[in-house]
Design an enzyme around this catalytic site. Structure first.
Site, short mmCIF file in Angstrom:
data_model
loop_
_atom_site.label_atom_id
_atom_site.label_comp_id
_atom_site.label_asym_id
_atom_site.label_seq_id
_atom_site.Cartn_x
_atom_site.Cartn_y
_atom_site.Cartn_z
N CYS A 112 29.31 -3.20 9.24
CA CYS A 112 27.43 -1.94 9.42
C CYS A 112 27.37 -1.94 11.21
O CYS A 112 27.65 -3.62 12.32
CB CYS A 112 26.44 -2.81 9.88
SG CYS A 112 25.37 -1.80 9.97
N CYS A 124 11.01 -1.04 11.92
CA CYS A 124 11.67 -1.59 12.56
C CYS A 124 11.90 -2.16 14.14
O CYS A 124 11.38 -2.02 14.71
CB CYS A 124 13.10 -0.25 12.73
SG CYS A 124 14.42 0.07 13.37
N1 SAH Z 1 18.48 4.68 13.05
C1 SAH Z 1 19.45 4.88 10.98
C2 SAH Z 1 20.22 3.90 11.69
C3 SAH Z 1 20.13 2.43 11.14
S1 SAH Z 1 18.70 1.62 10.68
C4 SAH Z 1 18.82 5.12 10.75
O1 SAH Z 1 16.92 5.17 10.59
O2 SAH Z 1 18.83 6.01 9.36
C5 SAH Z 1 19.74 2.05 8.98
C6 SAH Z 1 18.40 1.55 8.05
O3 SAH Z 1 17.59 0.34 8.14
C7 SAH Z 1 17.61 2.31 8.10
O4 SAH Z 1 17.02 3.42 6.23
C8 SAH Z 1 16.08 1.88 8.13
O5 SAH Z 1 15.51 2.62 7.75
C9 SAH Z 1 16.05 0.30 7.90
N2 SAH Z 1 15.10 -0.56 8.30
C10 SAH Z 1 14.75 -0.65 10.02
N3 SAH Z 1 14.23 -1.74 10.00
C11 SAH Z 1 14.31 -1.69 9.01
C12 SAH Z 1 13.61 -2.59 7.97
N4 SAH Z 1 13.20 -4.15 8.94
N5 SAH Z 1 13.78 -3.88 6.86
C13 SAH Z 1 14.38 -2.55 6.15
N6 SAH Z 1 14.93 -1.83 6.18
C14 SAH Z 1 15.39 -1.85 7.22
FE1 SF4 Z 2 16.40 3.53 12.57
FE2 SF4 Z 2 14.67 4.13 13.24
FE3 SF4 Z 2 15.36 1.75 13.32
FE4 SF4 Z 2 15.45 3.54 15.31
S1 SF4 Z 2 13.56 2.91 14.93
S2 SF4 Z 2 17.50 2.22 14.50
S3 SF4 Z 2 15.69 5.42 13.61
S4 SF4 Z 2 15.16 2.52 11.66
#
Ligand code: SAH
Ligand code: SF4
Length: 382
Positions: A104, A118
């Site tokens: 990853c 996130c």
């Molecule tokens: N920015 C991109 C890729 C990185 S995040 C995106 O958003 O797709 C990768 C995945 O992790 C995404 O599906 C995001 O929604 C998820 N994600 C982010 N924070 C998370 C959390 N706290 N718990 C579970 N999934 C999460």
């Molecule tokens: Fe992905 Fe949203 Fe986290 Fe950016 S803020 S890494 S788009 S899940």
């Protein structure tokens, strides 16, 4: 300053070699030394003419990422923290499974999208990673793991762009890095085994289809715009209907015949049966226009500032059942390396179970999948 050769895909390296007065096949040899053998020292590259090695020494270097720490989980998950300067730290996570090894990778330091659930989004945006900083996560992890595990053959078979950052907001640096992953002289990964995950940057989904089609995962998280606006602010710019139309267009060039929708399960927010039914209706409406998809339900990984909670497992199971009863292939992501706080590890565990969802959930409820030990190993083997 000399050039870091990790910044180049094969075409870029060929152009660089041309500037040194060298033919393309020399660039191919050099590229193989870097990516297939993990070489950092030009003097090792014995099949290159001494004159070329000398030229390279004067004009180039091969510099991997600076390791801050490595965390090994008892389930084999490994997380690295890399220092990319100016106080920015990024994460890379390796998730081993019986039939594959997934890495990853991060694409940015921080993220500008600012999704509510996130932790990267809560940190805000610092900067885009360079191509070298993106690909060197794979370069470093692959060669470290080969050495560490005593393996000659490839360890990493899959890459997911699911670490920190929104890859499609760093498009110019991302694409050459993807090309190195796919190149037979580089890592030779199949397009189906390289996944770009996006929160939905619609114009860049279209460009990716033309420039470098790989597997696509789209972070959906809500069945309707008002809720998605709130969870994924980018939705205000590219609402769900436009996003799903882009996904449908992408399928024409995609290496897989479906798009994966990621859906983070947030207690009381987006996890109700009514949300699942709305999703079914949404997917069915777009299926009529050619969209083919599957769902990956991700148990939310809580962090205090979010004010959100993980849906409990019966709720996730009930949600999954509604989707599956409607004929939508649905998996529940198993969390890996949970206790080493693999902030992308728990996201990236592309560990799916198409049949045993309920069984897995029951096991999780009983804590059978827990018990991960944390080992912090600084500077080992690096
Ligand atoms: N920015 C991109 C890729 C990185 S995040 C995106 O958003 O797709 C990768 C995945 O992790 C995404 O599906 C995001 O929604 C998820 N994600 C982010 N924070 C998370 C959390 N706290 N718990 C579970 N999934 C999460
Ligand atoms: Fe992905 Fe949203 Fe986290 Fe950016 S803020 S890494 S788009 S899940």
């Amino acid at each position: 300053m000399t050039a870091n050769l990790l910044d180049f895909d094969l075409d870029g390296l060929a152009a660089f070699c041309e500037r040194l007065g060298e033919k393309r096949f020399r660039a191919t040899q050099l590229f193989r030394w870097i990516h297939q053998k993990g070489a950092t020292d030009f003097t090792q590259m014995t099949d290159l003419a001494k004159s070329l090695r000398e030229k390279l020494t004067g004009s180039a270097h091969i510099q991997g990422p600076k390791v801050v720490s490595r965390h090994d989980s008892a389930d084999g998950t490994v997380k690295w923290l890399f220092d990319v300067g100016a106080g920015d730290v990024i994460e890379t996570v390796f998730i081993p499974e019986t039939d594959r090894g997934t890495l990853c990778i991060s694409s940015q330091a921080g993220c500008a999208v600012g999704c509510r659930f996130c932790s990267t989004g809560h940190q805000g945006f610092s900067r885009n990673l360079t191509t070298g900083e993106i690909i060197s996560q794979l370069w470093f992890a692959e060669h470290f793991l080969r050495q560490h595990l005593g393996r000659e053959e490839r360890v990493i078979s899959n890459v997911v762009m699911m670490g920190m950052g929104e890859p499609l907001q760093n498009y110019g640096q991302l694409v050459p890095a993807l090309k190195v992953m796919l190149d037979d002289h580089g890592y030779g990964l199949s397009r189906r085994r390289v996944t770009v995950s996006t929160s939905g940057v619609v114009p860049m989904i279209d460009r990716l289809a033309g420039d470098c089609p790989v597997a696509l995962a789209v972070s959906l998280h809500a069945p309707e715009d008002a809720l998605r606006d709130n969870l994924v602010p980018l939705n205000k710019k590219y609402p769900i209907a436009e996003l799903l139309e882009a996904c449908t267009r992408y399928q024409a060039s995609a290496p897989r015949d479906f798009i994966t929708f990621e859906y983070c399960m947030l207690d009381g927010v987006n996890d109700q049966p009514a949300h699942a039914r709305q999703l079914v209706a949404l997917v069915q409406a777009h299926a009529a226009r050619g969209l083919s998809c599957k769902f990956n339900l991700i148990p939310f990984n809580p962090f205090p500032a979010s004010g959100l909670k993980r849906s409990d497992m019966p709720q996730v199971a009930a949600f999954a059942k509604i989707l599956m009863d409607a004929g939508i292939v649905t998996t529940v992501r198993k969390t890996r390396g949970d206790d080493i706080d693999a902030a992308c590890g728990q996201l990236a565990g592309d560990v799916q179970d198409r049949t045993g969802v309920e069984q897995r959930m029951a096991a999780q409820r009983q804590g059978m999948l827990g018990g991960i030990k944390v080992v912090v190993a600084k500077g080992m083997g690096v």
